[in-house]
Design a protein around this motif. Structure first.
Motif, PDB file in Angstrom:
ATOM      1  N   UNK A 176      61.157  -5.718 -38.567  1.00 16.40           N
ATOM      2  CA  UNK A 176      62.394  -5.919 -39.331  1.00 16.40           C
ATOM      3  C   UNK A 176      62.199  -5.646 -40.821  1.00 16.40           C
ATOM      4  N   UNK A 177      61.270  -4.767 -41.139  1.00 22.41           N
ATOM      5  CA  UNK A 177      61.016  -4.430 -42.540  1.00 22.41           C
ATOM      6  C   UNK A 177      61.357  -2.981 -42.829  1.00 22.41           C
ATOM      7  N   UNK A 178      61.781  -2.733 -44.043  1.00 20.55           N
ATOM      8  CA  UNK A 178      62.188  -1.392 -44.452  1.00 20.55           C
ATOM      9  C   UNK A 178      61.851  -1.207 -45.920  1.00 20.55           C
ATOM     10  N   UNK A 179      61.210  -0.099 -46.270  1.00 21.51           N
ATOM     11  CA  UNK A 179      60.848   0.118 -47.672  1.00 21.51           C
ATOM     12  C   UNK A 179      62.112   0.172 -48.527  1.00 21.51           C
ATOM     13  N   UNK A 224      56.240   3.235 -54.193  1.00 22.29           N
ATOM     14  CA  UNK A 224      56.504   2.122 -55.097  1.00 22.29           C
ATOM     15  C   UNK A 224      55.957   0.820 -54.538  1.00 22.29           C
ATOM     16  N   UNK A 225      55.296   0.044 -55.399  1.00 29.59           N
ATOM     17  CA  UNK A 225      54.849  -1.292 -55.024  1.00 29.59           C
ATOM     18  C   UNK A 225      55.927  -2.267 -55.466  1.00 29.59           C
ATOM     19  N   UNK A 226      56.876  -2.505 -54.574  1.00 23.87           N
ATOM     20  CA  UNK A 226      57.998  -3.402 -54.877  1.00 23.87           C
ATOM     21  C   UNK A 226      58.229  -4.289 -53.668  1.00 23.87           C
ATOM     22  N   UNK A 227      58.925  -5.424 -53.839  1.00 24.64           N
ATOM     23  CA  UNK A 227      59.250  -6.255 -52.672  1.00 24.64           C
ATOM     24  C   UNK A 227      59.999  -5.428 -51.640  1.00 24.64           C
ATOM     25  N   UNK A 228      59.593  -5.534 -50.396  1.00 25.34           N
ATOM     26  CA  UNK A 228      60.213  -4.747 -49.346  1.00 25.34           C
ATOM     27  C   UNK A 228      61.401  -5.493 -48.744  1.00 25.34           C
ATOM     28  N   UNK A 229      62.388  -4.741 -48.330  1.00 22.05           N
ATOM     29  CA  UNK A 229      63.625  -5.291 -47.788  1.00 22.05           C
ATOM     30  C   UNK A 229      63.427  -5.656 -46.322  1.00 22.05           C
ATOM     31  N   UNK A 230      63.514  -6.945 -45.986  1.00 20.86           N
ATOM     32  CA  UNK A 230      63.245  -7.388 -44.616  1.00 20.86           C
ATOM     33  C   UNK A 230      64.442  -8.081 -43.970  1.00 20.86           C
ATOM     34  N   UNK A 231      65.622  -7.908 -44.531  1.00 17.57           N
ATOM     35  CA  UNK A 231      66.806  -8.554 -43.954  1.00 17.57           C
ATOM     36  C   UNK A 231      67.769  -7.504 -43.420  1.00 17.57           C
ATOM     37  N   UNK A 232      68.289  -7.741 -42.214  1.00 14.52           N
ATOM     38  CA  UNK A 232      69.284  -6.861 -41.632  1.00 14.52           C
ATOM     39  C   UNK A 232      68.752  -5.523 -41.172  1.00 14.52           C
ATOM     40  N   UNK A 233      67.439  -5.458 -40.844  1.00 13.14           N
ATOM     41  CA  UNK A 233      66.850  -4.194 -40.400  1.00 13.14           C
ATOM     42  C   UNK A 233      66.111  -4.432 -39.083  1.00 13.14           C
ATOM     43  N   UNK A 234      66.847  -4.874 -38.092  1.00 11.70           N
ATOM     44  CA  UNK A 234      66.247  -5.291 -36.830  1.00 11.70           C
ATOM     45  C   UNK A 234      65.542  -4.175 -36.077  1.00 11.70           C
ATOM     46  N   UNK A 235      65.890  -2.936 -36.336  1.00 10.68           N
ATOM     47  CA  UNK A 235      65.301  -1.824 -35.592  1.00 10.68           C
ATOM     48  C   UNK A 235      64.308  -1.006 -36.433  1.00 10.68           C
ATOM     49  N   UNK A 236      63.891  -1.580 -37.544  1.00 11.53           N
ATOM     50  CA  UNK A 236      62.912  -0.912 -38.405  1.00 11.53           C
ATOM     51  C   UNK A 236      61.594  -1.688 -38.397  1.00 11.53           C
ATOM     52  N   UNK A 237      60.507  -0.988 -38.606  1.00 17.75           N
ATOM     53  CA  UNK A 237      59.203  -1.619 -38.796  1.00 17.75           C
ATOM     54  C   UNK A 237      58.563  -0.999 -40.034  1.00 17.75           C
ATOM     55  N   UNK A 238      58.015  -1.860 -40.892  1.00 19.04           N
ATOM     56  CA  UNK A 238      57.360  -1.383 -42.100  1.00 19.04           C
ATOM     57  C   UNK A 238      55.845  -1.407 -41.873  1.00 19.04           C
ATOM     58  N   UNK A 239      55.162  -0.358 -42.300  1.00 26.81           N
ATOM     59  CA  UNK A 239      53.714  -0.237 -42.126  1.00 26.81           C
ATOM     60  C   UNK A 239      53.036  -0.196 -43.493  1.00 26.81           C
ATOM     61  N   UNK A 240      52.064  -1.097 -43.686  1.00 30.76           N
ATOM     62  CA  UNK A 240      51.360  -1.216 -44.954  1.00 30.76           C
ATOM     63  C   UNK A 240      49.891  -0.884 -44.759  1.00 30.76           C
ATOM     64  N   UNK A 241      49.347  -0.056 -45.645  1.00 31.10           N
ATOM     65  CA  UNK A 241      47.962   0.378 -45.540  1.00 31.10           C
ATOM     66  C   UNK A 241      46.998  -0.780 -45.730  1.00 31.10           C
ATOM     67  N   UNK A 242      46.105  -0.975 -44.757  1.00 26.46           N
ATOM     68  CA  UNK A 242      45.116  -2.033 -44.839  1.00 26.46           C
ATOM     69  C   UNK A 242      44.033  -1.654 -45.840  1.00 26.46           C
ATOM     70  N   UNK A 243      43.314  -2.669 -46.359  1.00 33.02           N
ATOM     71  CA  UNK A 243      42.336  -2.444 -47.421  1.00 33.02           C
ATOM     72  C   UNK A 243      40.910  -2.271 -46.912  1.00 33.02           C
ATOM     73  N   UNK A 244      40.564  -2.876 -45.805  1.00 32.26           N
ATOM     74  CA  UNK A 244      39.181  -2.835 -45.335  1.00 32.26           C
ATOM     75  C   UNK A 244      39.050  -1.896 -44.159  1.00 32.26           C
ATOM     76  N   UNK A 245      38.533  -0.678 -44.414  1.00 32.71           N
ATOM     77  CA  UNK A 245      38.403   0.325 -43.366  1.00 32.71           C
ATOM     78  C   UNK A 245      37.087   1.068 -43.523  1.00 32.71           C
TER      79      UNK A 245
END
Length: 245
Positions: A176-179, A224-245
């Motif tokens: 439920x997240x969307x950039x 952009x590094x900004x707060x991500x919009x997580x309301x009203x986006x039931x069919x979206x998924x947000x993917x964030x790059x992990x730091x330890x790889x």
């Protein structure tokens, strides 16, 4: 394959720097953090020239540190630290660069770039040349001590260009997240394909994918590094790059 099934998707790709950033700090607007924070002197202040005199200040701890995640891989040319009003608390600080988050990873590559003078004064600049042979993602400033002390930084400027690195990259999904501010809205067959598009664009740091949006607009990339919009986006998924790889 559903978006949910892609929670552990790992992409193996080759990143090529597309953008020469000399003249513009590649650290501006990125994620900064520090060991502790003194009053209102947040870690992010060291990346904003508006706060260059007061800057960032940690609370008193043993070996306080400040760090910025560049959210991408770079060949660093120079790093410049400017002392602010609390210049005494930047004296003898050391600067180093790393490929991974030292607080999360056990196999970090690091390179020491230099030390701030023990006689630093207000508004004095210290420029360091970094000779890391590996692509850099993190810049860390540490004031090593055996007793409780502060670390204060007026401003940090990082110059470099995008690096080419073949590496394993894992994105952490958030349902439920969307950039909020995409620089590109495009189409992709799967979330994995959307992730590859993000990798190919060096400025991309996070992306969102939807299984129900228009096929012409189901993949959104952001730099952009900004707060991500997580309301009203039931069919979206947000993917964030992990730091330890």
């Amino acid at each position: 394959m559903s978006v949910q099934a892609l929670a552990g998707v790992i992409f193996y790709v080759c990143i090529t720097g597309l953008q020469n950033t000399v003249g513009e700090s590649i650290a501006f607007g990125k994620n900064a953090k520090q060991s502790t924070t003194y009053r209102e002197n947040d870690a992010s202040h060291a990346l904003n020239r508006t706060f260059s005199y007061t800057g960032s200040v940690t609370g008193p701890v043993i070996s306080p540190w400040w760090e910025v995640d560049l959210r991408g891989y770079f060949r660093i040319s120079i790093i410049t630290l400017t002392a602010g009003k609390f210049y005494i608390n930047m004296r003898n600080a050391s600067v180093e660069v790393m490929d991974k988050d030292v607080s999360l990873c056990s196999d970090v590559q690091s390179e020491w770039c230099g030390n701030v003078s023990s006689t630093a004064t207000a508004r004095e600049e210290f420029t360091f040349t970094c000779n890391a042979t590996f692509p850099v993602r993190f810049v860390r400033v540490t004031r090593r001590s055996t007793n409780y002390t502060y670390l204060a930084i007026g401003h940090v400027d990082v110059q470099g260009i995008g690096a080419t690195k073949r590496y394993r990259s894992h994105y952490t999904p958030t349902a439920n997240g969307k950039v909020s501010i995409p620089f590109l809205t495009t189409s992709a067959v799967t979330a994995g394909a959307c992730g590859i598009l993000c990798h190919k664009s060096h400025s991309c740091i996070d992306f969102s994918y939807s299984t129900t949006a228009s096929t012409e607009a189901n993949c959104m990339l952001t730099d952009k590094v900004v707060p991500q919009n997580s309301s009203g986006h039931n069919h979206w998924t947000m993917y964030t790059l992990a730091s330890c790889l």
